[in-house]
Design a protein around this motif. Structure first.
Motif, PDB file in Angstrom:
ATOM      1  N   ARG A 266      85.285 -24.167  71.880  1.00  0.00           N
ATOM      2  CA  ARG A 266      86.165 -23.186  72.511  1.00  0.00           C
ATOM      3  C   ARG A 266      87.515 -23.108  71.803  1.00  0.00           C
ATOM      4  O   ARG A 266      88.109 -22.042  71.694  1.00  0.00           O
ATOM      5  CB  ARG A 266      86.359 -23.547  73.977  1.00  0.00           C
TER       6      ARG A 266
ATOM      7  N   GLU B 140      78.977 -14.867  70.254  1.00  0.00           N
ATOM      8  CA  GLU B 140      79.537 -15.922  69.415  1.00  0.00           C
ATOM      9  C   GLU B 140      78.885 -17.279  69.621  1.00  0.00           C
ATOM     10  O   GLU B 140      78.746 -18.057  68.693  1.00  0.00           O
ATOM     11  CB  GLU B 140      81.045 -16.046  69.683  1.00  0.00           C
TER      12      GLU B 140
ATOM     13  N   ASN C 222      78.220 -12.141  75.092  1.00  0.00           N
ATOM     14  CA  ASN C 222      78.802 -13.187  74.260  1.00  0.00           C
ATOM     15  C   ASN C 222      77.948 -13.289  73.006  1.00  0.00           C
ATOM     16  O   ASN C 222      76.818 -13.790  73.048  1.00  0.00           O
ATOM     17  CB  ASN C 222      78.821 -14.523  75.009  1.00  0.00           C
TER      18      ASN C 222
ATOM     19  N   TYR D 285      79.471 -12.861  81.678  1.00  0.00           N
ATOM     20  CA  TYR D 285      79.758 -12.887  80.244  1.00  0.00           C
ATOM     21  C   TYR D 285      78.911 -14.000  79.665  1.00  0.00           C
ATOM     22  O   TYR D 285      79.014 -15.160  80.085  1.00  0.00           O
ATOM     23  CB  TYR D 285      81.236 -13.145  79.984  1.00  0.00           C
TER      24      TYR D 285
ATOM     25  N   SER E 277      80.782 -21.669  85.154  1.00  0.00           N
ATOM     26  CA  SER E 277      80.748 -21.563  83.693  1.00  0.00           C
ATOM     27  C   SER E 277      80.061 -22.775  83.103  1.00  0.00           C
ATOM     28  O   SER E 277      79.991 -23.847  83.721  1.00  0.00           O
ATOM     29  CB  SER E 277      82.169 -21.438  83.124  1.00  0.00           C
TER      30      SER E 277
ATOM     31  N   LEU F 267      89.342  -9.333  74.784  1.00  0.00           N
ATOM     32  CA  LEU F 267      88.009  -9.738  74.364  1.00  0.00           C
ATOM     33  C   LEU F 267      87.262 -10.418  75.507  1.00  0.00           C
ATOM     34  O   LEU F 267      87.817 -10.726  76.557  1.00  0.00           O
ATOM     35  CB  LEU F 267      88.113 -10.684  73.169  1.00  0.00           C
ATOM     36  N   GLN F 268      85.983 -10.637  75.274  1.00  0.00           N
ATOM     37  CA  GLN F 268      85.108 -11.384  76.169  1.00  0.00           C
ATOM     38  C   GLN F 268      85.148 -10.790  77.588  1.00  0.00           C
ATOM     39  O   GLN F 268      85.233  -9.581  77.760  1.00  0.00           O
ATOM     40  CB  GLN F 268      85.484 -12.861  76.129  1.00  0.00           C
ATOM     41  N   ASP F 269      85.098 -11.640  78.609  1.00  0.00           N
ATOM     42  CA  ASP F 269      85.085 -11.093  79.972  1.00  0.00           C
ATOM     43  C   ASP F 269      86.464 -10.620  80.414  1.00  0.00           C
ATOM     44  O   ASP F 269      86.592 -10.038  81.498  1.00  0.00           O
ATOM     45  CB  ASP F 269      84.516 -12.107  80.968  1.00  0.00           C
TER      46      ASP F 269
ATOM     47  N   GLU G 278      88.303 -20.617  68.915  1.00  0.00           N
ATOM     48  CA  GLU G 278      88.582 -19.209  69.172  1.00  0.00           C
ATOM     49  C   GLU G 278      90.071 -18.915  69.281  1.00  0.00           C
ATOM     50  O   GLU G 278      90.483 -17.764  69.228  1.00  0.00           O
ATOM     51  CB  GLU G 278      87.891 -18.780  70.475  1.00  0.00           C
TER      52      GLU G 278
ATOM     53  N   ARG H 190      79.894 -17.322  81.489  1.00  0.00           N
ATOM     54  CA  ARG H 190      80.822 -17.325  82.626  1.00  0.00           C
ATOM     55  C   ARG H 190      80.306 -16.322  83.646  1.00  0.00           C
ATOM     56  O   ARG H 190      80.136 -15.143  83.333  1.00  0.00           O
ATOM     57  CB  ARG H 190      82.250 -16.995  82.173  1.00  0.00           C
TER      58      ARG H 190
ATOM     59  N   LYS I 275      89.635 -13.552  64.561  1.00  0.00           N
ATOM     60  CA  LYS I 275      89.295 -13.008  65.874  1.00  0.00           C
ATOM     61  C   LYS I 275      90.204 -11.856  66.282  1.00  0.00           C
ATOM     62  O   LYS I 275      89.769 -10.915  66.937  1.00  0.00           O
ATOM     63  CB  LYS I 275      89.363 -14.130  66.909  1.00  0.00           C
TER      64      LYS I 275
END
Length: 981
Positions: free
Chosen positions: A444, A572, A570, A735, A637, A899-901, A447, A577, A67
């Motif tokens: 989760r 993945e 997202n 996200y 979420s 990364l992500q949000d 990651e 979220r 990652k």
């Protein structure tokens, strides 16, 4: 697992959650060979972990995660405080500290000259250890101090920290617990060669240099524990639960008597006995190639020879047959803790049953304690927790009383929930929700490198990894457990066989402070370096190109009605979220905090407050409301499959919640009690003092409803406030796996927006004060230690200053290799914890603030203040530390990935500072041009010989406020002035 609200239906998991095992597939051990090395693995392991055993019996455990270009590493030995000799408790913890001090190859300017002096110090400590006469002991300690000063002239402090910082490592640390001592690092993926070279040398032949100053740091750590009421409760609880086992019979830090009588010979013997390859492991997860890495590890650690190790094997504990009651006194609020001794982690079935029982009791959403006590406001707050240890585990309940409620009444309420568990008074469906919750969190965890190595560490400590097959199949095994089995387990183990500890507010007359020995500051030679350091730092690191954010490209923008949408895909998994970022913060309304708390106790037309919590739990979703000074973010979420019903439930709750006078009165009573309790927290008092120092008497910390104002708030007023929240201007943040266009189309049907946003209340303005002269803000608190903070506001945020600010913080006070840490802890032994940083404001119109801190024994306060002031007024120069700070910052930026949000929130943070670019790039590109001259100029202009506000929390019995006048005008603040109520 207590902080998550997520839970999924079994059907959804079968569709989406790849962590679940394939039908009929049972994880089992298999063997494979690659690149000449054999390893074992567990089938269906989502982490694809490889377990190697090298020829010298060193365990190596590797898990690949691409990652980001970083690796998290644990190096544990299966020896902790359990294996401390009864005559030398705290020994494992001592040794943990000393393994940062170097070997004969690094940490020394001249080993041939240093070693004879260290041998003399060893002998002196043995004499000191065996001498009881007070006068003689003081004389011997003076010799130790004198010889230590001589030896320190040949020592180079913190070379380990400089090497690890130069390679871009982060979170460099270690910890000691009952069964393990573990050394951890988060390194760039391209620093493997340097890291292995350093670790191999570190464990080859450690030298116990600069011992007496480090011992003083341990003294400080012990004194901090004496001021820590939860720590004292834990010690008393464990001592009662384990009258035989070392879990209860000796603490990790050790007794005061043993701390005063250390033996370097015993410490060295301990290392020789337990730090051997057949008792240790290297556990790494991240961007690594197992085939290449295992070969490098084998080459670096082949010198290590195995030895027979006798691990701790105590006699078994006799069953507890009656309730045992204990009391602990201290300045913090009253609370109660109840502990049960149950089977340990090696009993796999019992461990799974205990996990389920614990979650049925308390899962932060729909557990028995959550719904029956917390949601109904029958106590100030309560929960349960499970501490899994190798031989035995401990299941404990905790609770805090409301105003007018006794600890005994809280105990009865908690035990009442245990009885409900034992009678099976819970819906069996919660077991499936709990299990599915664990499955989602397992995804989760994949990651995150730290989340990967943590369970691997537990497996190694318990049985050198053999239990990994059980860990891999734990979710399926949990799914087979019935309600009857959980109830039977509770009835078997949760009887009148518990220990109850009443923590009562009051003076602890049993405290025995570790006295301050006379220590002459030692040389640290921070401007010197060993040939080994140069060799490590010269090892090549393959270039890694940094990745900067481009806000125009990386943050997708959309529209939903009148609201702006910020979007990150997202790609993945199926987790989403969602956030509503309202332009309303604590500066706009004092009602905000009260209203958001009140919401959790409210019903809708169709659902009670308890049913609302249960519905969110069953929908695999959880919401939270987080308020800052200018913004409030409502977050939701969960799994995308349940996005629509979850948003509808949240909207229904906010839009249609009903006033409940009884719930509000209960909440007010609990808040008044919580406010009174907060005044007993030294951390909260210090926070208030620092805000007072920054902003003056009216500041953000005490910008709260007074108790009288709180009592006058009505339920109707609060509910109207809640109903209007999402009519205020806000941005929608998403996200998730849904495409932007599809999300925009869906959210406008679920999230009803007005034709025009409502007007935001006027914001209260707080202005940072200018420190014109030195001042002391003092708060009296009954404790052994003293807590001292420095505060100085300087100038308004200037983006051009960001590179020098980051460089200064990293060099001066930001870690174990910093000037502050090396001087105040390593050289002068003034503190266990100390730091300083030039705080960058979060908004473009705010000022920078220098924040310094040191926590030391009260009788060291003059030396502590003088030591920090000396550093602030005359910035020391260390070319080696300067180079390490610069290289560490650069390598950290090269391997950091947002990364992500987090991309969206990074953009919003930059926007608050008036930036439209990723400021990390500016810092990175400027570092090579910065020098010590720049740091010195910066320090002289803003910090050196300037007025400061000293914030001091200490006991008037140990520190006379009148003696503080030499630092500035002393203002003793009352708790009402600090807190605003």
């Amino acid at each position: 697992m207590k902080t998550t609200f997520l839970a999924l239906t079994a059907w959804l998991l079968a569709v989406h959650l790849v962590v679940a095992q394939k039908p009929g597939a049972v994880p089992e051990w298999k063997t494979a060979t690659s690149n000449g090395y054999s390893y074992r693995y567990v089938t269906n392991d989502p982490m694809k972990t490889r377990f190697y055993t090298l020829k010298n019996s060193l365990t190596v455990i590797l898990s690949v995660n691409k990652k980001e270009p970083r690796i998290f590493s644990f190096m544990p030995t299966r020896a902790g405080s359990n294996t401390d000799p009864r005559s030398n408790t705290g020994l494992a913890h001592y040794l943990e500290h000393m393994l940062f001090k170097g070997t004969d190859k690094y940490g020394s300017l001249d080993w041939a000259k240093e070693k004879p002096l260290l041998d003399q110090i060893d002998a002196l400590y043995e004499r000191y250890n065996k001498t009881t006469d007070t006068v003689q002991r003081k004389a011997i300690y003076r010799e130790i101090d004198q010889k230590s000063g001589e030896a320190a002239k040949f020592a180079i402090a913190n070379e380990y920290d400089k090497m690890i910082a130069s390679m871009g490592a982060q979170n460099s640390n270690a910890f000691t617990s009952y069964e393990v001592t573990c050394y951890l690092e988060d390194i760039p993926a391209n620093a493997v060669d340097r890291y292995l070279a350093l670790q191999a040398e570190r464990f080859r032949q450690p030298v116990l240099r600069i011992f007496h100053t480090e011992l003083e740091a341990v003294y400080e750590e012990k004194n901090r524990s004496l001021d820590n009421d939860p720590w004292k409760v834990e010690e008393v609880l464990m001592a009662a639960l384990f009258p035989v086992h070392n879990y209860g019979q000796q603490t990790t830090i050790g007794t005061v008597e043993h701390l005063k009588n250390p033996s370097l010979v015993e410490i060295r013997n301990y290392f020789t006995k337990y730090y051997v390859p057949n008792n240790m492991a290297i556990i790494m997860a991240g961007d690594l190639n197992p085939d290449d890495l295992i070969k490098k590890i084998d080459q670096k650690f082949s010198f290590w020879q195995p030895k027979e190790v006798q691990l701790y094997k105590p006699a078994p504990e006799a069953p507890l047959t009656q309730i045992q009651t204990r009391e602990v006194f201290g300045p913090t609020p009253d609370n109660v803790r109840i502990g049960y001794r149950i089977p340990g982690a090696l009993d796999v079935k019992s461990s799974l049953l205990a996990t389920l029982a614990d979650e049925v009791m308390s899962n932060s959403a729909a557990g028995l304690i959550d719904l029956n006590l917390n949601k109904q406001q029958k106590i100030l707050g309560g929960g349960s927790t499970l501490e899994k240890l190798k031989a035995y585990s401990v299941w404990s309940l905790s609770g805090r009383p409301k105003k007018g409620q006794t600890l005994e009444e809280v105990k009865d309420l908690l035990i009442g929930q245990v009885e409900k568990l034992k009678r099976g008074e819970f819906d069996e469906k919660i077991l499936r929700a709990i299990i599915n919750n664990y499955k989602l969190n397992a995804i989760r965890a994949l990651e995150n490198n730290y989340s990967r190595v943590s369970p691997l560490l537990d497996a190694f400590v318990n049985d050198k990894g053999e239990s990994w097959v059980s860990y891999t199949r734990r979710l399926d095994d949990m799914g087979k457990i019935t309600k009857k089995e959980v109830v039977d387990f509770a009835n078997q183990w949760f009887k009148d066989n518990y220990v109850i500890v009443y923590k009562r507010k009051g003076e602890d007359k049993s405290i025995q402070k570790v006295d301050k020995p006379t220590i002459t500051p030692v040389a640290t030679n921070t401007d010197k370096q060993s040939p080994f350091l140069q060799t490590v730092n010269d090892m090549p690191m393959a270039p890694v190109k940094p990745v900067w954010l481009d806000y125009k490209k990386d943050v997708k923008r959309g529209k939903a009605g009148i609201a702006d949408v910020l979007y990150a895909p997202n790609v993945e998994n199926q987790i989403f979220r969602l956030g509503y970022r309202l332009k309303l913060g604590t500066y706009h309304s004092k009602l905000l905090g009260l209203a958001t708390q009140y919401l959790s106790f409210l019903s809708t037309d169709k659902l009670s407050a308890e049913q609302v919590s249960t519905e969110f739990y069953n929908l695999a979703c959880g919401y939270s409301i987080q308020a800052s000074t200018d913004y409030t973010t409502i977050r939701l979420s969960g799994l995308q499959e349940n996005f629509a019903p979850a948003v509808k439930l949240l909207e229904t709750l906010i839009r249609t919640c009903k006033p409940d006078e009884k719930a509000l009165e209960e909440l007010k009573g609990r808040m008044l009690k919580q406010r009174a309790d907060t005044k007993l927290s030294k951390q909260s008092i210090m926070q208030g003092l620092m805000q007072y120092a920054q902003y003056g008497p009216k500041n953000p910390f005490n910008n709260q409803l007074t108790n009288d104002e709180l009592q006058k708030v009505t339920a109707t007023e609060l509910v109207a406030f809640i109903h209007g929240l999402i009519d205020l201007p806000h941005t929608i943040i998403y996200y998730g796996p849904e495409p932007l266009a599809a999300f925009e189309k869906q959210i406008v049907t679920l999230h009803k927006l007005p034709a025009a946003f409502a007007t935001v209340p006027k914001k209260q303005v707080f202005t940072q004060v200018a420190q014109q002269e030195n001042q002391v803000l003092f708060a009296d608190y009954d404790m052994v230690q003293s807590e001292i903070s420095w505060v100085r506001n300087t100038k308004v945020f200037d983006p051009a200053q960001t590179p020098i600010v980051e460089f200064y913080n990293n060099y001066f006070g930001g870690g174990m290799a910093s000037v502050v840490f090396q001087t105040l802890r390593e050289s002068k032994a003034l503190a266990y914890s100390t730091y300083a940083y030039y705080n960058t404001p979060s908004k473009k119109d705010e000022q920078y603030t220098l924040i310094g801190y040191i926590g030391s024994q009260a009788d060291k306060l003059p030396e502590a203040i003088g030591g920090m002031n000396e550093l602030l007024n005359a910035l020391p120069e260390s070319p080696v530390a300067l180079d390490a700070a610069k290289k560490g910052l650069k390598k950290g930026y090269e391997t950091e990935r947002i990364l992500q949000d987090a991309v969206i929130y990074n953009y919003l943070s930059a926007e608050e500072k008036g930036l439209d670019y990723d400021e990390r790039q500016k810092i990175y590109e400027s570092l090579d041009q910065l020098s010590f001259t720049d740091l010195k100029k910066f320090s002289d202009e803003y910090l050196a010989n300037k007025p400061y506000t000293y914030c001091i929390v200490a006991s008037e019995k140990r520190v006379n406020p009148a003696d503080l006048n030499k630092y500035g005008k002393v203002i003793k603040l009352s708790l009402e002035e600090i807190f605003g109520y």
